[in-house]
Write a protein that holds these residues in place. Sequence first.
Motif, PDB file in Angstrom:
ATOM      1  N   UNK A   1       0.855  -1.187   0.000  1.00  0.00           N
ATOM      2  CA  UNK A   1       0.000   0.000   0.000  1.00  0.00           C
ATOM      3  C   UNK A   1       0.886   1.231   0.000  1.00  0.00           C
ATOM      4  N   UNK A   2       0.663   2.098  -0.981  1.00  0.00           N
ATOM      5  CA  UNK A   2       1.384   3.366  -1.082  1.00  0.00           C
ATOM      6  C   UNK A   2       0.356   4.482  -0.989  1.00  0.00           C
ATOM      7  N   UNK A   3       0.375   5.213   0.104  1.00  0.00           N
ATOM      8  CA  UNK A   3      -0.565   6.311   0.325  1.00  0.00           C
ATOM      9  C   UNK A   3       0.211   7.613   0.299  1.00  0.00           C
ATOM     10  N   UNK A   4      -0.020   8.431  -0.717  1.00  0.00           N
ATOM     11  CA  UNK A   4       0.721   9.683  -0.867  1.00  0.00           C
ATOM     12  C   UNK A   4       0.259  10.717   0.154  1.00  0.00           C
ATOM     13  N   UNK A   5       1.206  11.236   0.904  1.00  0.00           N
ATOM     14  CA  UNK A   5       0.942  12.328   1.842  1.00  0.00           C
ATOM     15  C   UNK A   5       1.323  13.676   1.213  1.00  0.00           C
ATOM     16  N   UNK A   6       2.428  13.706   0.483  1.00  0.00           N
ATOM     17  CA  UNK A   6       2.864  14.912  -0.215  1.00  0.00           C
ATOM     18  C   UNK A   6       2.420  14.801  -1.673  1.00  0.00           C
ATOM     19  N   UNK A   7       1.456  15.632  -2.048  1.00  0.00           N
ATOM     20  CA  UNK A   7       0.905  15.594  -3.395  1.00  0.00           C
ATOM     21  C   UNK A   7       1.618  16.559  -4.335  1.00  0.00           C
ATOM     22  N   UNK A   8       2.057  17.685  -3.822  1.00  0.00           N
ATOM     23  CA  UNK A   8       2.832  18.639  -4.613  1.00  0.00           C
ATOM     24  C   UNK A   8       3.875  19.276  -3.702  1.00  0.00           C
ATOM     25  N   UNK A   9       5.120  19.292  -4.138  1.00  0.00           N
ATOM     26  CA  UNK A   9       5.566  18.876  -5.465  1.00  0.00           C
ATOM     27  C   UNK A   9       5.609  17.354  -5.615  1.00  0.00           C
ATOM     28  N   UNK A  10       5.485  16.901  -6.862  1.00  0.00           N
ATOM     29  CA  UNK A  10       5.529  15.472  -7.154  1.00  0.00           C
ATOM     30  C   UNK A  10       6.897  14.900  -6.795  1.00  0.00           C
ATOM     31  N   UNK A  11       6.899  13.626  -6.451  1.00  0.00           N
ATOM     32  CA  UNK A  11       8.125  12.935  -6.052  1.00  0.00           C
ATOM     33  C   UNK A  11       8.323  11.694  -6.928  1.00  0.00           C
ATOM     34  N   UNK A  12       8.633  11.870  -8.204  1.00  0.00           N
ATOM     35  CA  UNK A  12       8.706  10.725  -9.124  1.00  0.00           C
ATOM     36  C   UNK A  12       9.770   9.708  -8.756  1.00  0.00           C
ATOM     37  N   UNK A  13      10.932  10.159  -8.290  1.00  0.00           N
ATOM     38  CA  UNK A  13      11.995   9.217  -7.943  1.00  0.00           C
ATOM     39  C   UNK A  13      11.590   8.355  -6.747  1.00  0.00           C
ATOM     40  N   UNK A  14      10.945   8.975  -5.763  1.00  0.00           N
ATOM     41  CA  UNK A  14      10.523   8.229  -4.575  1.00  0.00           C
ATOM     42  C   UNK A  14       9.466   7.195  -4.937  1.00  0.00           C
ATOM     43  N   UNK A  15       8.500   7.580  -5.782  1.00  0.00           N
ATOM     44  CA  UNK A  15       7.457   6.626  -6.158  1.00  0.00           C
ATOM     45  C   UNK A  15       8.036   5.497  -7.010  1.00  0.00           C
TER      46      UNK A  15
END
Length: 588
Positions: free
Chosen positions: A513-527
Amino acid sequence: APAMSRSECSIALTGSGGAGAITAGELLLRLAGRQGGIGLMRPSFGPQIRGGEAASLLRVSTTPVGCLNDAYNVFLALDWRNADRFGEEIPLGAESLVLHDPAAGPAPEAIVASGAQLQELPLKALAGNLEGGRPNMIALGALAALIGLDRASGKTLIEAHFAAKGSAIVEASTVAFDAGFTLIETADDPKLATAWRIAWDGEAAGSDERWSLSGNEGCGLGALRGGIRFAAAYPITPASDMLEWLAPRLEQLGGCLLQAEDELASINMVTGASFGGVPAMTATSGPGLSLMLEGMGLAVASETPALVVNVMRGGPSTGIPTKSEQADLDQALHGLHGDAPHLVLGALDHADCVLTTEWATRLAEQLQTVAVVLSDQNLAQSRVLTAAPEYTLPALAGRVEATASDAYERYALTESGVSPMARPGTPGCMYTADGLEHAASGQPSTAAAVHAAQLDKRERKITEHDYGNFWAEVRDYPAGSAPALALLTWGSTTGAVREAAERLAAKGRAVRVIALRLLAPAQPAALAGALACIYEVLEIEKSHSRQFHRYLRAHYDFDQPLDVLARPGPILFTPGEIVTHIEQETRS
C-alpha cells in the motif's frame, strides 16, 4: 453481510434530525472505549439545519479499525422519517438485525427486502412511562446491553456527559438508559441472543492513553504543534468544527482566532499576520477555497508562509456539503493563476491529520510559501478511538528571519531559494511588499530576466527540498513479503485500502500500500523506488473525473499496468469492495 464476530460489531443508529441519534452514537463509542474497546463513529446527515435525516454509523471492536465495514450487523431506527435517504450508506443482509419502534410504523420496503431480521423495541411507549424519558437514551441502553457493555459504566458516562444540563436531565437520561438495558437483558427472543456480544477486555491496559479524535481536531492540533498562533476564517461545513476547537486553545497559547466577514478577508488576514511574523492559518471547504485562490497567489508571490486546511465535500457549487469527496484536488494543485508553486498535502487518517498538518505548517514556515492540507468530511467529522499519534518529523529550520542590515534584499537569489524574511520595522530591512513581480530588492519589475529568475527561485525552494520518507506511507502486507501488486491511494480512502490489503494478505496475496501524503511537489523518484519489483498497480480515489489518476499520469512514469477504481461521493469505499474488484480483475 459478513459473519457476525464476537470481536467486533457494526451498528447504525438512525432518526430524524433532533431525535438524538448522533448523541447516542457518540456515547456508545465512548462507552466501548471505557471497556477497552477500539472504534470509529461517522455521523451522517443531510444539509438541513434541523429536521432532516441523521445517523450514527459505528464500528466497535477489540482491535484497531480504520474504516467502516462492508455491512451492518445491527440497525436501530428511532423513527423512519427520511431513513430512505441513507440508501446505500447502510447496507444490510440476512444476518443483520433491525431494531425498530412499532410506534413509528412498519419498516420501509427497502429494509424488508434486505432480508434482515426485524425486531420491535417499544422505545416511544417506554419513554412515555418515564419522566423526561428520551427514546435515544433507551436505544443507547439497548445497544449497550446487546453488545455486552457494562451497565454501571454507561450510567457513569451519562452522568458526566449531561452534568452541565442539570440533575433533572441526568436523572432522566440514566433512568432511560437503564430501562433500555433491562429491555434487552430480560428479553427471551432468540434474535437478541448473546451472539451479538463482543468479548471485551474490560479496562484494557493502555486504554487511558488512547485518544478520542476527530479529523478536524487532529488538523487543529497539528497546526498548534507546528506553531500556528493566529487563525482567520469564515464558517463553512464541514470545516467549522475545527475553528470551534481552535478558538479557545489558541487563546490559551497567547494567540487568537478571528471570524472574518468572508473567505477573501480571511486569507488576506492570514497573509498579513504572517507578514508580521506570526504563523497563521485558515480552514475552509471547496467553495471557500475558490474564493481564497487570488489571496493565496499573493502569499506565493510575496513568499509569505500560510497554512490553508481545506476540508473537502461534494461539489460543485453548494453540492453535497455534508458528504465526503476527494474532488478539490485539481483546485488545490492548479487553482492559482500563473506559475505559483506551493505545497499540497493530504492527511491519511485521523492520527495522520496531526502529523500532516504539523509538517505542512513547518514546511510553509521554512520554505516561505503556501501549504494546502486536504482533509475531507469523512475524516473531519468522524471520530476514532486511537493510540496517541507518535512520530518524529525531520528537523526543519523554521522561518529564516533577517537582521538589521544596510544591504537587505528580501528576495535575494539564494542557492536554496529561501531568502531571509524581515519583520516589519527591522532597521535597514524595509522593502516594497506587494503582489507585483519584483527584483531581489523587492522593487516592482517587468524585466523578463528578473521575472524568470524569481520564478526559478520560487520553484527551486519547493522542488529541491528534501522531504525524506514523509512523502508517503509505504506498507507491505504481510510485512517482509515481496508483493507484486501495489494499491496506490491518498487521503481518507487509505483506511479502507489498508484493510483490503490485510484481507488479501490473509488469503495469501501479498500487497504493498502506497498512500501519498505529499501531493505537490511530485516525487517521481521516490514513487519509482516504491514501485520497484511491482507488476501491477491499482489506484483508488473518490472523484468522478479521476483527478488523482490524471495527476499521476501527468507527473509520474509507470512501467506497470495502472488500473483505476474511482467514484464520487457520498458512498465510501469498503474493504470488501476493493478486494472484490481485485479478485474479479485477476479472474478476468
